[in-house]
Design a protein around this motif. Structure first.
Motif, PDB file in Angstrom:
ATOM      1  N   ASP A   1      -0.075   4.335  10.060  1.00 44.09           N
ATOM      2  CA  ASP A   1       1.004   5.163   9.533  1.00 44.09           C
ATOM      3  C   ASP A   1       2.135   4.382   8.870  1.00 44.09           C
ATOM      4  N   ARG A   2       1.963   3.072   8.721  1.00 44.39           N
ATOM      5  CA  ARG A   2       2.936   2.283   7.956  1.00 44.39           C
ATOM      6  C   ARG A   2       2.443   1.980   6.541  1.00 44.39           C
ATOM      7  N   ALA A   3       1.291   2.508   6.171  1.00 44.51           N
ATOM      8  CA  ALA A   3       0.793   2.328   4.801  1.00 44.51           C
ATOM      9  C   ALA A   3       1.765   2.982   3.817  1.00 44.51           C
ATOM     10  N   PRO A   4       2.021   2.354   2.662  1.00 43.09           N
ATOM     11  CA  PRO A   4       2.992   2.896   1.700  1.00 43.09           C
ATOM     12  C   PRO A   4       2.564   4.266   1.172  1.00 43.09           C
ATOM     13  N   ARG A   5       3.419   5.254   1.340  1.00 41.41           N
ATOM     14  CA  ARG A   5       3.051   6.636   1.009  1.00 41.41           C
ATOM     15  C   ARG A   5       2.703   6.812  -0.462  1.00 41.41           C
ATOM     16  N   ASP A   6       3.471   6.162  -1.333  1.00 38.76           N
ATOM     17  CA  ASP A   6       3.215   6.328  -2.770  1.00 38.76           C
ATOM     18  C   ASP A   6       1.805   5.860  -3.134  1.00 38.76           C
ATOM     19  N   LEU A   7       1.426   4.684  -2.632  1.00 38.73           N
ATOM     20  CA  LEU A   7       0.103   4.157  -2.945  1.00 38.73           C
ATOM     21  C   LEU A   7      -0.985   5.005  -2.291  1.00 38.73           C
ATOM     22  N   VAL A   8      -0.745   5.486  -1.081  1.00 38.76           N
ATOM     23  CA  VAL A   8      -1.705   6.373  -0.420  1.00 38.76           C
ATOM     24  C   VAL A   8      -1.966   7.611  -1.264  1.00 38.76           C
ATOM     25  N   GLU A   9      -0.901   8.219  -1.767  1.00 40.14           N
ATOM     26  CA  GLU A   9      -1.066   9.438  -2.573  1.00 40.14           C
ATOM     27  C   GLU A   9      -1.748   9.144  -3.903  1.00 40.14           C
ATOM     28  N   GLN A  10      -1.461   7.995  -4.490  1.00 44.64           N
ATOM     29  CA  GLN A  10      -2.125   7.619  -5.743  1.00 44.64           C
ATOM     30  C   GLN A  10      -3.616   7.393  -5.521  1.00 44.64           C
ATOM     31  N   LEU A  11      -3.957   6.800  -4.400  1.00 43.86           N
ATOM     32  CA  LEU A  11      -5.374   6.594  -4.082  1.00 43.86           C
ATOM     33  C   LEU A  11      -6.070   7.930  -3.813  1.00 43.86           C
ATOM     34  N   ARG A  12      -5.388   8.838  -3.145  1.00 46.66           N
ATOM     35  CA  ARG A  12      -5.953  10.169  -2.931  1.00 46.66           C
ATOM     36  C   ARG A  12      -6.178  10.885  -4.254  1.00 46.66           C
TER      37      ARG A  12
END
Length: 204
Positions: free
Chosen positions: A173-184
């Motif tokens: 849960d410390r993964a960067p949210r912006d990059l997570v959403e871009q990968l999704r």
């Protein structure tokens, strides 16, 4: 020494330990009874294996710590690859290891590790493992990468695979949210594992 620690399994396994344990539990929950699984030699993948001890599964690995973990397991059928022991990584490497995964094995799921993930690809820093990991990916119907938050936005020395080779990424849960959403947005399934310091629900 941080320049050499990443090449020693026991030392690397102390890095981001809570995150690896959370990721291991979340990834293991994706595995169904009686499935066949390749488990890569990364330390986070070892934590996945620890949470599979009570499931009836078939495991194929080139990881010596994973093989040792299941040496006396009654519910897990284990196949260890051939190869030359590379003790600093705790792994079997070389042509025999590559051949095991490229010609003889077909599995339901591959549980993989990597050195970094960006919007373009997944990379790794261990050149001896690239050919083996590529064979593992090709041998699996579904590919799951287990990557803690420190791997996001990081590019290691060598390219491993494009994102089109990956089905799911499990992270903490410390993964960067912006990059997570871009990968999704690129079609990857990203599973976020909550990290806890203790049993009363307090987050790390």
């Amino acid at each position: 020494n941080p320049r050499t620690d990443e090449f020693i399994f026991s030392t690397r396994d102390t890095h981001q330990l809570a995150e690896k344990e959370a990721i291991g539990k979340a990834c293991a929950a994706l595995i169904q009874p009686n499935q066949s699984i390749i488990i890569d030699a990364g330390t986070t993948c070892f934590h996945v294996a620890r949470h599979l001890e009570d499931k009836p599964v078939q495991i194929v690995t080139n990881s010596l710590p994973v093989a040792n973990l299941f040496a006396a397991a009654s519910r897990v059928e284990l196949l260890a690859s051939g190869g030359v022991i590379y003790p600093r990584l705790g792994v079997l490497v070389g042509p025999l290891a590559v051949e095991t995964f490229s010609k003889k094995i077909h599995v339901d799921v591959a549980v993989m590790s990597g050195g970094g993930i960006t919007l373009e690809s997944i990379t790794n820093s261990h050149g001896l493992l690239i050919d083996i990991q590529l064979a593992m990916i090709r041998a699996a119907h579904k590919v799951i990468f287990c990557l803690d938050h420190t791997k996001f936005g990081r590019q290691s020395v060598l390219p491993l695979c494009g994102l089109d080779s990956v089905d799911t990424v499990v992270t903490d849960d410390r993964a960067p949210r912006d990059l997570v959403e871009q990968l999704r947005a690129k079609g990857l399934e990203i599973i976020i594992a909550p990290v806890h310091q203790n049993g009363n629900g307090a987050k790390a």
